[in-house]
Design a protein around this motif. Structure first.
Motif, PDB file in Angstrom:
ATOM      1  N   VAL A  50       0.674  -1.199   0.124  1.00  0.00           N
ATOM      2  CA  VAL A  50      -0.019   0.105  -0.033  1.00  0.00           C
ATOM      3  C   VAL A  50       0.895   1.155  -0.004  1.00  0.00           C
ATOM      4  O   VAL A  50       1.830   1.488   0.692  1.00  0.00           O
ATOM      5  CB  VAL A  50      -1.014  -0.148   1.359  1.00  0.00           C
ATOM      6  N   GLN A  51       0.320   2.275  -0.863  1.00  0.00           N
ATOM      7  CA  GLN A  51       1.232   3.527  -0.956  1.00  0.00           C
ATOM      8  C   GLN A  51       0.929   4.395   0.393  1.00  0.00           C
ATOM      9  O   GLN A  51      -0.349   4.521   0.565  1.00  0.00           O
ATOM     10  CB  GLN A  51       1.023   4.133  -2.180  1.00  0.00           C
ATOM     11  N   ILE A  52       1.769   5.078   0.916  1.00  0.00           N
ATOM     12  CA  ILE A  52       1.586   5.720   2.030  1.00  0.00           C
ATOM     13  C   ILE A  52       1.843   7.450   1.338  1.00  0.00           C
ATOM     14  O   ILE A  52       0.763   8.025   1.843  1.00  0.00           O
ATOM     15  CB  ILE A  52       2.487   5.740   3.112  1.00  0.00           C
ATOM     16  N   ASP A  53       2.726   7.669   0.702  1.00  0.00           N
ATOM     17  CA  ASP A  53       2.656   8.902   0.288  1.00  0.00           C
ATOM     18  C   ASP A  53       3.643   8.738  -1.168  1.00  0.00           C
ATOM     19  O   ASP A  53       3.840   7.744  -1.707  1.00  0.00           O
ATOM     20  CB  ASP A  53       3.276  10.025   1.106  1.00  0.00           C
ATOM     21  N   ASP A  54       4.106  10.047  -1.327  1.00  0.00           N
ATOM     22  CA  ASP A  54       5.170   9.940  -2.752  1.00  0.00           C
ATOM     23  C   ASP A  54       6.203   9.070  -2.694  1.00  0.00           C
ATOM     24  O   ASP A  54       6.759   8.603  -3.851  1.00  0.00           O
ATOM     25  CB  ASP A  54       5.451  11.214  -3.519  1.00  0.00           C
ATOM     26  N   CYS A  55       6.936   8.755  -1.491  1.00  0.00           N
ATOM     27  CA  CYS A  55       8.024   8.112  -1.397  1.00  0.00           C
ATOM     28  C   CYS A  55       7.943   6.895  -0.412  1.00  0.00           C
ATOM     29  O   CYS A  55       9.203   6.397  -0.087  1.00  0.00           O
ATOM     30  CB  CYS A  55       9.203   9.127  -1.354  1.00  0.00           C
ATOM     31  N   THR A  84      -0.853 -11.412  15.733  1.00  0.00           N
ATOM     32  CA  THR A  84      -0.549 -12.699  15.967  1.00  0.00           C
ATOM     33  C   THR A  84      -0.807 -13.889  14.862  1.00  0.00           C
ATOM     34  O   THR A  84      -0.648 -14.774  14.967  1.00  0.00           O
ATOM     35  CB  THR A  84      -1.303 -13.192  17.520  1.00  0.00           C
ATOM     36  N   HIS A  85      -1.541 -13.241  13.849  1.00  0.00           N
ATOM     37  CA  HIS A  85      -1.742 -14.226  12.696  1.00  0.00           C
ATOM     38  C   HIS A  85      -1.602 -13.162  11.551  1.00  0.00           C
ATOM     39  O   HIS A  85      -1.174 -12.071  11.572  1.00  0.00           O
ATOM     40  CB  HIS A  85      -3.364 -14.794  12.857  1.00  0.00           C
ATOM     41  N   LYS A  86      -1.727 -13.984  10.256  1.00  0.00           N
ATOM     42  CA  LYS A  86      -1.604 -13.457   9.005  1.00  0.00           C
ATOM     43  C   LYS A  86      -2.509 -12.169   8.769  1.00  0.00           C
ATOM     44  O   LYS A  86      -3.403 -12.210   9.474  1.00  0.00           O
ATOM     45  CB  LYS A  86      -1.614 -14.447   8.027  1.00  0.00           C
ATOM     46  N   ILE A  87      -1.633 -11.070   7.956  1.00  0.00           N
ATOM     47  CA  ILE A  87      -2.536  -9.796   7.464  1.00  0.00           C
ATOM     48  C   ILE A  87      -3.402 -10.419   6.494  1.00  0.00           C
ATOM     49  O   ILE A  87      -3.149 -11.000   5.645  1.00  0.00           O
ATOM     50  CB  ILE A  87      -1.557  -8.865   7.241  1.00  0.00           C
ATOM     51  N   THR A  88      -4.990  -9.863   6.700  1.00  0.00           N
ATOM     52  CA  THR A  88      -5.893  -9.933   5.571  1.00  0.00           C
ATOM     53  C   THR A  88      -6.341  -8.815   4.829  1.00  0.00           C
ATOM     54  O   THR A  88      -6.901  -9.126   3.749  1.00  0.00           O
ATOM     55  CB  THR A  88      -7.041 -10.678   6.291  1.00  0.00           C
ATOM     56  N   ALA A  89      -5.830  -7.876   5.384  1.00  0.00           N
ATOM     57  CA  ALA A  89      -6.106  -6.730   4.364  1.00  0.00           C
ATOM     58  C   ALA A  89      -5.211  -5.248   5.097  1.00  0.00           C
ATOM     59  O   ALA A  89      -5.069  -5.350   6.238  1.00  0.00           O
ATOM     60  CB  ALA A  89      -7.493  -6.317   4.374  1.00  0.00           C
ATOM     61  N   ILE A  90      -5.201  -4.322   4.154  1.00  0.00           N
ATOM     62  CA  ILE A  90      -4.448  -3.218   4.637  1.00  0.00           C
ATOM     63  C   ILE A  90      -4.800  -2.164   3.712  1.00  0.00           C
ATOM     64  O   ILE A  90      -5.284  -2.228   2.639  1.00  0.00           O
ATOM     65  CB  ILE A  90      -2.966  -3.560   4.498  1.00  0.00           C
ATOM     66  N   ALA A  91      -4.891  -0.980   4.594  1.00  0.00           N
ATOM     67  CA  ALA A  91      -5.287   0.223   3.453  1.00  0.00           C
ATOM     68  C   ALA A  91      -4.605   1.531   4.157  1.00  0.00           C
ATOM     69  O   ALA A  91      -4.327   1.627   5.438  1.00  0.00           O
ATOM     70  CB  ALA A  91      -6.900   0.500   3.642  1.00  0.00           C
ATOM     71  N   ALA A  92      -4.375   2.453   3.277  1.00  0.00           N
ATOM     72  CA  ALA A  92      -3.972   3.925   3.766  1.00  0.00           C
ATOM     73  C   ALA A  92      -5.121   4.724   4.126  1.00  0.00           C
ATOM     74  O   ALA A  92      -6.061   4.861   3.749  1.00  0.00           O
ATOM     75  CB  ALA A  92      -3.183   4.339   2.852  1.00  0.00           C
ATOM     76  N   PHE A  93      -4.702   5.365   5.308  1.00  0.00           N
ATOM     77  CA  PHE A  93      -5.760   6.382   5.896  1.00  0.00           C
ATOM     78  C   PHE A  93      -5.116   7.747   6.042  1.00  0.00           C
ATOM     79  O   PHE A  93      -4.774   8.259   6.988  1.00  0.00           O
ATOM     80  CB  PHE A  93      -6.264   6.003   6.967  1.00  0.00           C
ATOM     81  N   PRO A  94      -4.769   8.404   5.007  1.00  0.00           N
ATOM     82  CA  PRO A  94      -4.295   9.788   4.872  1.00  0.00           C
ATOM     83  C   PRO A  94      -5.019  11.091   5.807  1.00  0.00           C
ATOM     84  O   PRO A  94      -6.425  10.800   5.807  1.00  0.00           O
ATOM     85  CB  PRO A  94      -3.906  10.235   3.408  1.00  0.00           C
ATOM     86  N   SER A  95      -4.445  12.101   6.071  1.00  0.00           N
ATOM     87  CA  SER A  95      -5.159  12.976   6.943  1.00  0.00           C
ATOM     88  C   SER A  95      -6.459  13.704   5.714  1.00  0.00           C
ATOM     89  O   SER A  95      -5.990  13.591   4.500  1.00  0.00           O
ATOM     90  CB  SER A  95      -4.237  14.225   7.099  1.00  0.00           C
TER      91      SER A  95
END
Length: 432
Positions: A50-55, A84-95
């Motif tokens: 997942v991209q957080i910002d430009d870099c 404690t277990h595998k990651i099932t989803a991820i998302a960036a939440f910018p301001s």
């Protein structure tokens, strides 16, 4: 962290013998990614980027650890432990846009039935939500409303402070609201045109979205009236591919026909179907180009690049760059009858020219041409991120993350840095 230099992206011997797909020569002139950085840290399959910002970007997978990376240097910024277990989803939440203070957050869901909010600037855990009755399978941020959604057996709406605004049970269709008033999740309409599970969805614009299913159905929807505009089910127009073949019947193997991923621009929808890539023109309402064997195995992820280019990654461990090219085929002009018409005189000449023009327009064909093959992973490539000038990031089941770089650009940057250091140390002498 290792640095490898790729001299033109050569294919290993025997690769072209596996399938009938296009093969590249030793020199890939249009492939800028001739240098790579291998980022090590994960100890299991890396499934998410997942991209957080430009870099900056984050990676996560089956080891339950989240890593934050610098896309320019490949430096590991933070290692986040909390699940404690595998990651099932991820998302960036910018301001939000109204917020003066830029606070970059990411959300991670796990099979341990928790969702954790992380501060990307400090690498610290902000808060953990542990009230879920089952695993959260997806996370979505609605930036305009400054809320985020978690989906699993329940659909929940949360604000930035992690207050539960609304919860909808898919099993009972019951809706309950807690905390903030005025929030509700209502079923507007149930679209039941698909015969099987929907695997992919892409929004084209405010008026159109497209869905793809496990059995190969591609449906173009009207986002205002919620009606199906076009439905292609297992049959794609191959007039661009061969002259004699009238239609392409996709294999009955569900893995071969399933639409794994969709991406779109203003004109076309690009579909990863089985091992192939199809380009569906929304205005023409037909497939205009395809590579039925784009990879040796299932295509897992596709994305558009500038200049009508496309990137795809596959279960076979390969990453490939494609270009959608337009080909003009000029038909033989009909010979007008009569002596005067032969030389361009007479009333019939205008009609003949108009007919020839229509024939010329109707014979425009397109093709997906392979222009780059990025070989570096030894197992299934799950997905990738495009960072423009900073390069392309891929993650794989081989536990590795690879940062692909433009070799010429990186070489210029290193030369410039060396020149500046010599100049600062007064070691540079001008010779005449």
């Amino acid at each position: 962290m290792l640095r490898w230099l790729m001299g033109g992206g050569r294919e290993p011997q025997g690769l072209s013998e596996k399938s009938s797909m296009q093969s590249l020569g030793e020199e890939q002139i249009q492939n800028p990614y001739t240098e790579l950085l291998v980022l090590k840290g994960h100890h299991d399959i890396v499934r998410f980027l997942v991209q957080i910002d430009d870099c900056r970007f984050a990676s996560a997978g089956d080891d339950g650890v989240v890593f934050l990376w610098n896309a320019q240097t490949g430096e590991k910024l933070f290692e986040l432990h909390g699940h404690t277990h595998k990651i099932t989803a991820i998302a960036a939440f910018p301001s939000s846009g109204a917020c003066e203070e830029k606070n970059h957050l990411i959300l991670t869901a796990s099979a341990d039935r928790t969702v954790i909010v992380w501060d990307c600037n400090s690498g610290r855990e902000v808060q953990k939500v542990s009230c879920f009755h089952s695993t959260v399978k997806c996370l979505t941020v609605l930036q305009r409303l400054d809320v985020w959604l978690s989906g699993g057996s329940d659909l929940c709406v949360w604000n930035r402070k992690l207050d539960l605004l609304c919860k909808t049970s898919h099993i009972t269709d019951a809706v309950s609201t807690e905390g903030s008033e005025g929030w509700d999740v209502l079923e507007v309409k149930r679209l039941a045109d698909h015969q099987d599970n929907i695997l992919s969805l892409v929004s084209v614009n405010d008026l159109t979205f497209v869905t793809g299913s496990h059995v190969g159905e591609l449906i173009v929807w009207d986002a205002l009236n919620w009606i199906s505009q076009v439905c292609d089910c297992n049959t794609w127009d191959p007039s661009f591919h061969t002259v004699t073949q009238q239609e392409i019947k996709l294999s009955q193997n569900q893995h071969e026909v399933s639409i794994q991923h969709l991406t779109s621009d203003a004109e076309c929808v690009f579909a990863a179907v089985g091992k192939g890539i199809y380009v569906y023109n929304l205005q023409m309402k037909r497939v205009i180009a395809c590579q039925r064997t784009a990879h040796d195995s299932i295509v897992l992820h596709i994305a558009r690049l500038p200049n009508r280019q496309l990137v795809s990654c596959s279960d076979d461990g390969s990453v490939r760059i494609w270009e959608l090219r337009e080909k003009q085929q000029l038909p033989a002009e009909p010979v007008p009858t009569g002596f005067l018409n032969m030389w361009g005189f007479g009333r019939a000449n205008k009609q003949v020219s108009q007919t020839a023009k229509k024939m010329q327009e109707s014979t425009t064909t397109y093709s997906l041409e392979l222009i780059g093959d990025l070989i570096g992973h030894s197992s299934a490539v799950q997905m990738f991120l495009y960072f423009s000038e900073l390069g392309l990031v891929t993650c794989s089941a081989d536990h590795l993350i690879i940062l692909w770089k433009d070799g010429e650009r990186e070489s210029r940057l290193r030369s410039l840095t060396l020149f500046q250091k010599l100049e600062q140390n007064d070691d540079l002498q001008l010779r005449f």
